[in-house]
Each structure stands twice: as C-alpha cells, then as structure tokens.
Write an enzyme that holds these catalytic residues in place. Structure first.
Site, PDB file in Angstrom:
ATOM      1  N   ASN A  13      29.997  74.602  28.875  1.00 18.27           N
ATOM      2  CA  ASN A  13      30.237  73.525  27.903  1.00 18.27           C
ATOM      3  C   ASN A  13      29.538  72.296  28.492  1.00 18.27           C
ATOM      4  OD1 ASN A  13      33.345  72.183  26.472  1.00 18.27           O
ATOM      5  ND2 ASN A  13      31.345  72.380  25.562  1.00 18.27           N
ATOM      6  N   CYS A  77      38.235  66.011  25.360  1.00 21.10           N
ATOM      7  CA  CYS A  77      37.445  67.218  25.626  1.00 21.10           C
ATOM      8  C   CYS A  77      37.738  67.609  27.067  1.00 21.10           C
ATOM      9  CB  CYS A  77      35.958  66.942  25.412  1.00 21.10           C
ATOM     10  SG  CYS A  77      34.870  68.297  25.914  1.00 21.10           S
ATOM     11  N   GLY A  78      38.363  68.742  27.273  1.00 23.78           N
ATOM     12  CA  GLY A  78      38.796  69.130  28.611  1.00 23.78           C
ATOM     13  C   GLY A  78      37.653  69.251  29.599  1.00 23.78           C
ATOM     14  N   HIS A 152      43.543  71.827  17.201  1.00 28.41           N
ATOM     15  CA  HIS A 152      43.067  73.193  17.392  1.00 28.41           C
ATOM     16  C   HIS A 152      43.861  74.137  16.503  1.00 28.41           C
ATOM     17  CE1 HIS A 152      40.240  73.247  20.842  1.00 28.41           C
ATOM     18  NE2 HIS A 152      40.867  72.137  21.194  1.00 28.41           N
ATOM     19  N   ASN A 188      39.349  72.461  15.530  1.00 26.25           N
ATOM     20  CA  ASN A 188      38.605  73.426  16.332  1.00 26.25           C
ATOM     21  C   ASN A 188      39.226  74.796  16.080  1.00 26.25           C
ATOM     22  OD1 ASN A 188      36.874  71.626  18.287  1.00 26.25           O
ATOM     23  ND2 ASN A 188      38.910  70.703  18.269  1.00 26.25           N
ATOM     24  N   GLU A 206      33.574  74.730  17.791  1.00 28.72           N
ATOM     25  CA  GLU A 206      33.983  73.364  18.119  1.00 28.72           C
ATOM     26  C   GLU A 206      33.647  72.383  17.010  1.00 28.72           C
ATOM     27  OE1 GLU A 206      33.958  71.228  21.739  1.00 28.72           O
ATOM     28  OE2 GLU A 206      33.436  73.001  22.914  1.00 28.72           O
ATOM     29  N   CYS A 216      35.569  75.884  26.106  1.00 29.11           N
ATOM     30  CA  CYS A 216      36.282  74.739  25.532  1.00 29.11           C
ATOM     31  C   CYS A 216      37.588  74.582  26.291  1.00 29.11           C
ATOM     32  CB  CYS A 216      36.544  74.946  24.038  1.00 29.11           C
ATOM     33  SG  CYS A 216      37.439  73.584  23.273  1.00 29.11           S
ATOM     34  N   GLY A 217      37.710  73.492  27.059  1.00 28.88           N
ATOM     35  CA  GLY A 217      38.896  73.298  27.895  1.00 28.88           C
ATOM     36  C   GLY A 217      40.165  73.113  27.088  1.00 28.88           C
ATOM     37  N   THR A 218      40.115  72.244  26.060  1.00 22.27           N
ATOM     38  CA  THR A 218      41.310  72.044  25.246  1.00 22.27           C
ATOM     39  C   THR A 218      41.616  73.301  24.437  1.00 22.27           C
ATOM     40  OG1 THR A 218      39.929  70.997  23.541  1.00 22.27           O
ATOM     41  CG2 THR A 218      41.084  69.534  25.072  1.00 22.27           C
ATOM     42  N   GLY A 219      40.582  74.037  24.060  1.00 21.27           N
ATOM     43  CA  GLY A 219      40.802  75.303  23.356  1.00 21.27           C
ATOM     44  C   GLY A 219      41.491  76.319  24.234  1.00 21.27           C
TER      45      GLY A 219
END
Length: 223
Positions: A13, A77-78, A152, A188, A206, A216-219
């Site tokens: 990412n 965004c993680g 998400h 997302n 995303e 995707c960190g938050t994902g």
C-alpha cells in the site's frame, strides 16, 4: 520549486510522503497535486499522498494528513499512518514514541530504531453494524459495516482469491462503494475468507483509490 519526497509503502500500500511543515504545498493545490503525482506509469505513482504538518493539537508531535489518488482527503489510513510515523521519525519531526492528529482522532505510534518497524495504535473501531444487502448484476451481497476511522464493510466468501479477477473485484467493489446502502460517504469493501484459525485472506477495494490495493491497514482491522 522542486519538492522533496520519499516513496514508502506498507505491505504494498504505497504513498508519496512529504514534509509540509513549511507549507511547500499550498492548501489550494493539495487535491490536484495528489491526483497528478499518484498516476501510475505517467508520474510517481501511488495510492495517495501523506503530508507531515505542524501540530494543531496539544501533546501531539505533528499533524498527519492523507490525500487519496482521486484527490479526496481521507480521514484515516493505517498503512499511510505507519509510513507517516516512520518518516516523521527519520526527519526529526518526532521521537520514536509519538502522537499525531488525524481527522479520525489522535493516533499513537512507536518506531523501532533498529528495524524501522512501526507499532500503531489506531482509534477504536465503531460497533459492528447490522448487515446490509447490495445487489450487483443480480447477485445479493451481504455486507457487514464497521468504522475504523473510515467506513468499511466486510464480505465473507469461501475463497477471496477465486472471488474474481482484479477487474471483477473492482467492478463489484465500485458498485457497492457507490450504492445507496452506504450513502453519503461510500465505503471501502473488503472481501475476506478464512484460511485457518486466526488467519484471514483479505482483498480490498479502496474508496478514494477506486481500485484494488495490495494492502489496507484499516481494512485489516475491520476484517
């Protein structure tokens, strides 16, 4: 004037990361700048742009900002936050233990000076919401919404890898992201299958990048 930047990624990412504490980029130009530099093949290429700016909240080291490849400003965004933390430590904007403000709240991070690895404490997730159903080309997808700084939804399938090609996942993800079920901000979309105990396979469409990204960190937190 030339603009110094660093290209960084978290699990693929990827981001253009810039020290903007002296306002090398004008506020009015940030959206268009992100679109231009994020173009793959025709420019630097990235999922978005991360900016390190002067702190705006007490007891924080800096302000972290993120602009998606489509020019929209993202709340969180993680992987971008991890890259921003590492970059801030490298340029001396923060020590190895730091706190920084985001649109989703204050985030804390710790950078290992030997390995460069970052441990990130993100804002608490919202509640897991009741499933929402979205129909795409006659197929009903049951999606589980959850907030991780950004919206998400999680779609559990038997096998995320055989769910579809990249183009197919992007077509379905785009339809879900823009569906009435997730108005007004969109979402997302994470397509997830279980590989074993405590192991998941995740593919993410995303919002803002408007494509499947490599991570995707938050994902991952949402899933």
């Amino acid at each position: 004037m030339p603009i110094e930047f660093m290209k960084m990624h978290g699990s693929g990412n990827d981001f253009v990361v810039i020290d903007n504490r002296t306002s090398v980029l004008a506020e009015a130009e940030l959206s268009a700048f992100s679109v231009l530099v994020s173009r793959r093949a025709m420019s630097i290429g990235a999922d978005g742009v991360v900016l390190i700016e002067n702190p705006i909240e007490p007891e924080t080291d800096f302000r972290w900002r993120y602009f998606n490849a489509d020019g929209s400003e993202g709340e969180m965004c993680g992987n971008g936050a991890m890259c921003g933390a590492r970059f801030a430590e490298l340029i001396g904007a923060a020590s190895s233990d730091m706190a920084f403000s985001t649109m989703s709240g204050v985030v804390r991070a710790r950078v290992d000076g030997d390995t460069g690895q970052v441990v990130l404490t993100m804002p608490d997730t919202g509640p897991v919401e009741a499933p929402r159903s979205v129909e795409v080309d006659g197929v009903d997808y049951e999606l589980i919404p959850i907030q991780v700084g950004v919206p998400h939804c999680v779609l559990y399938v038997d096998d995320a890898d055989t769910f579809g090609s990249r183009a197919e996942l992007e077509r379905i993800g785009r339809a879900i992201r823009r569906s009435d079920a997730f108005l007004p901000d969109g979402t997302n979309v994470n397509v997830v299958s279980q590989l074993g105990e405590n192991r998941l396979r995740m593919r993410t469409y995303e919002r803002g990048v408007e494509a499947e990204t490599l991570a995707c960190g938050t994902g991952a937190v949402a899933s």
